[in-house]
Structure formats: C-alpha cells, structure tokens
Write an enzyme that holds these catalytic residues in place. Structure first.
Site, PDB file in Angstrom:
ATOM      1  N   HIS A   1       0.849  -1.191   0.000  1.00 14.19           N
ATOM      2  CA  HIS A   1       0.000   0.000   0.000  1.00 14.19           C
ATOM      3  C   HIS A   1       0.886   1.244   0.000  1.00 14.19           C
ATOM      4  CE1 HIS A   1      -3.401   2.556   0.678  1.00 14.19           C
ATOM      5  NE2 HIS A   1      -2.888   3.035   1.802  1.00 14.19           N
TER       6      HIS A   1
ATOM      7  N   LYS B   1      -1.095  10.935   1.030  1.00 13.36           N
ATOM      8  CA  LYS B   1      -0.109  10.380   0.096  1.00 13.36           C
ATOM      9  C   LYS B   1      -0.427  10.765  -1.353  1.00 13.36           C
ATOM     10  CE  LYS B   1      -0.880   6.158   1.443  1.00 13.36           C
ATOM     11  NZ  LYS B   1      -1.844   6.413   2.539  1.00 13.36           N
TER      12      LYS B   1
ATOM     13  N   ASP C   1      -1.993   4.013  -4.645  1.00 12.48           N
ATOM     14  CA  ASP C   1      -2.780   3.115  -3.793  1.00 12.48           C
ATOM     15  C   ASP C   1      -2.165   1.730  -3.675  1.00 12.48           C
ATOM     16  OD1 ASP C   1      -5.012   2.700  -2.064  1.00 12.48           O
ATOM     17  OD2 ASP C   1      -5.917   1.480  -3.640  1.00 12.48           O
TER      18      ASP C   1
ATOM     19  N   ARG D   1      16.632  14.549  13.127  1.00 14.53           N
ATOM     20  CA  ARG D   1      16.855  15.940  12.720  1.00 14.53           C
ATOM     21  C   ARG D   1      18.238  16.156  12.110  1.00 14.53           C
ATOM     22  NH1 ARG D   1      14.498  20.042  17.189  1.00 14.53           N
ATOM     23  NH2 ARG D   1      15.009  21.434  15.452  1.00 14.53           N
TER      24      ARG D   1
END
Length: 309
Positions: A138, A159, A177, A243
């Site tokens: 997916h 998405k 998808d 980060r």
C-alpha cells in the site's frame, strides 16, 4: 504472471514466420535464453528445451556448413514439445529444415531485426520483469529525478495529494494506492501499478483523475526502480524524529533492503517539497556528499578551536 509467446512477439515486435494461435499461446516459463551452438554440434548434455532458443549469426553460419539432412536432424533434436519458440536474429534467412522440424514438433518460429546481443538483452529484460514474483504494497510510487520513491503512511494522511503536488512540480507518477514490487535481479527492486490503476490517482473530494490525460505523457511512468521509502506519520509532540540525518532505518521487500525516512506531517508543512529534498539528499549521499558528515566535521573543528582558546 503468465507470459506467452504472443506477448513476447507483441512486446519486441517480432515477425511470426511460423505459428498458429495455439503455438503462440504457449507459456514461457523461464527468463533464461539458450543459444544452441553446442547442441548443433551434437552435444545435448544439460540441454534445457524449456528455454527460448535464439539463433544468431554464429549458429546460422555454422548451419550453412551442414548438409540439408544434418540441419533437419539438428532441429528435430533441439525442438521439443516444451520448447516455447525459436527466434532468428538479424533478419537472417530461415532454413527450410528449421521450418519443417518446427512444424513437426509444434514450435513457433520467430524472426527479429535486431542484433543477437540486443535481442537477447531485450528478451531477458522483459522476461525477468514479467516472470518475477510480485508483492503488492500500500502506498504511492513517484519517480523523482529518475529515482523511484515509495511514499507510505496511514490512510488519509495525504499520500495521493502529495503525489499530485510532485507531479505538478515536474516529477512522474508510477502507481497510486497499490504498488506491485518485484526484484528484477539481486539487489534491485522495481515497482509498477496494477493494470486497472495505470496512470490513475485518487484524490479525496475530487475523485479519480487520469494523470496522463491532465498532465501529459511526461507526467507518468509505467515502472521505476524503487530506491527510497518515505513514511508519512502524524506529528506528535512526544514523538522523536531524526533531525540530523543519522537514521539508518530500512525496509525489506522481496529480499531487497531500501532506506526508509520518516517524515512528520502537520498543518502548514509542504510535504512534497520535503520529500523532493529528501530524495535529492539521498542521491547526494549516493554520490559521496553527506551534509550530516559535513556538519559534524565543522562542529568538531569549532569545538577544537574553542578548546585551544
């Protein structure tokens, strides 16, 4: 996936010299291709009749040195019921004895215009991709600067909307998808869309859009090598995200590991630009430039200078 001789003919635009519907419907079960030079000399140990048989200039020239009876005998032994087809490269003349043996043994005879090595490479590429075992995942697959980026995340996180923004920025949609992934060779992962979803993108509130119709052929690709996975996650104050770029997370698909980057999503954040930057940064690392290492080196130098002072 089942690959037939007709599918190979259509893909590589081969000429069918001999073969009816039944013969062209034969399944090709292996991506391996045989050039039957040794078999023409009478050596059949380890012969693999289930492979496609490719005749090039060397084999063709050798056949010309034989008598007609010997040529027929060679092909009668090479052609078996399980042999999908024989392909003659370079548009070379098809020997009558080959056609006779092919008709008697039920083997299609095909002819290609390209060189033997080019034809062999094209067939191997096509068969390896079509016969490889597939897994459906997916997500959305987008080609960013020639690199396949698999975007994953919870349903409704954005998405498809992010993929649409990337398409508007000049990148190309591969699949939305559902992404079918397969290992084409060792260490290489490829992705493509399900046939029913080809070039389609679902946007909540808008519906299904045809990306190729709206943005042109340059906005889509039928397949792409998957080199990076981006996982979109809801931003939580207590969640820790990388980060500095120290993360070495990976996911494994079809036995191939690819790097995975987690990106927090919150209101006002331009996720498509962040993904684009992540893809470029990954490519820079592949080329030997690591911004994290540069920062660490500068920090080390600064600490050393301050220590001396």
């Amino acid at each position: 996936m089942t690959v037939t001789v007709k599918m190979l003919v259509d893909k590589l635009k081969l000429k069918v010299v001999y073969g009816n519907e039944e013969l062209l419907a034969k399944a090709i079960t292996t991506a391996d291709i045989s050039r039957p030079g040794l078999e023409m000399a009478g050596y059949f140990d380890y012969y693999s009749p289930e492979r496609l048989q490719l005749v090039g200039m060397k084999e063709w020239t050798y056949l010309k040195t034989m008598t007609a009876n010997n040529r027929y005998s060679v092909f009668a032994n090479i052609f078996r019921e399980e042999t999908p087809a024989v392909i003659v490269a370079r548009g070379l003349e098809i020997p009558e004895e080959m056609l006779q043996a092919a008709k008697e043994n039920g083997v299609a005879v095909l002819q290609g215009r390209n060189s033997t090595s080019s034809l062999s490479g094209d067939m191997s590429w096509y068969l390896n991709s079509q016969l490889a075992e597939r897994t459906s995942v997916h997500g959305v697959l987008v080609d960013i600067y020639g690199m396949g980026v698999l975007i994953q995340g919870d349903s409704g996180i954005g998405k498809s909307e992010t993929a649409l923004e990337l398409v508007k920025r000049g990148h190309r949609l591969v699949a939305d998808d559902r992404v079918d992934v397969y290992a084409k060779d060792e260490g290489t992962l490829w992705g493509e869309p399900a046939e029913i979803l080809l070039h389609l993108l679902e946007i909540r509130g808008v519906g299904i859009i045809d990306v190729m119709s709206l943005y042109g052929a340059s906005a889509v690709r039928d397949s792409s090598q998957v080199q990076l996975c981006i996982c979109l996650e809801h931003f939580e104050n207590d969640e820790v995200f990388d980060r500095l770029g120290n993360s070495n997370e990976e996911i494994e698909l079809q036995g191939v590991k690819i790097p995975r980057i987690r990106i927090p999503v919150k209101t006002g954040r331009n996720v498509s630009v962040v993904i684009e930057a992540a893809a470029m940064n990954y490519r820079a690392k592949q080329m030997g430039y690591d911004a994290t290492k540069t920062f660490k080196d500068r920090l080390t130098d600064l600490i050393s200078k301050n220590g001396e002072d």
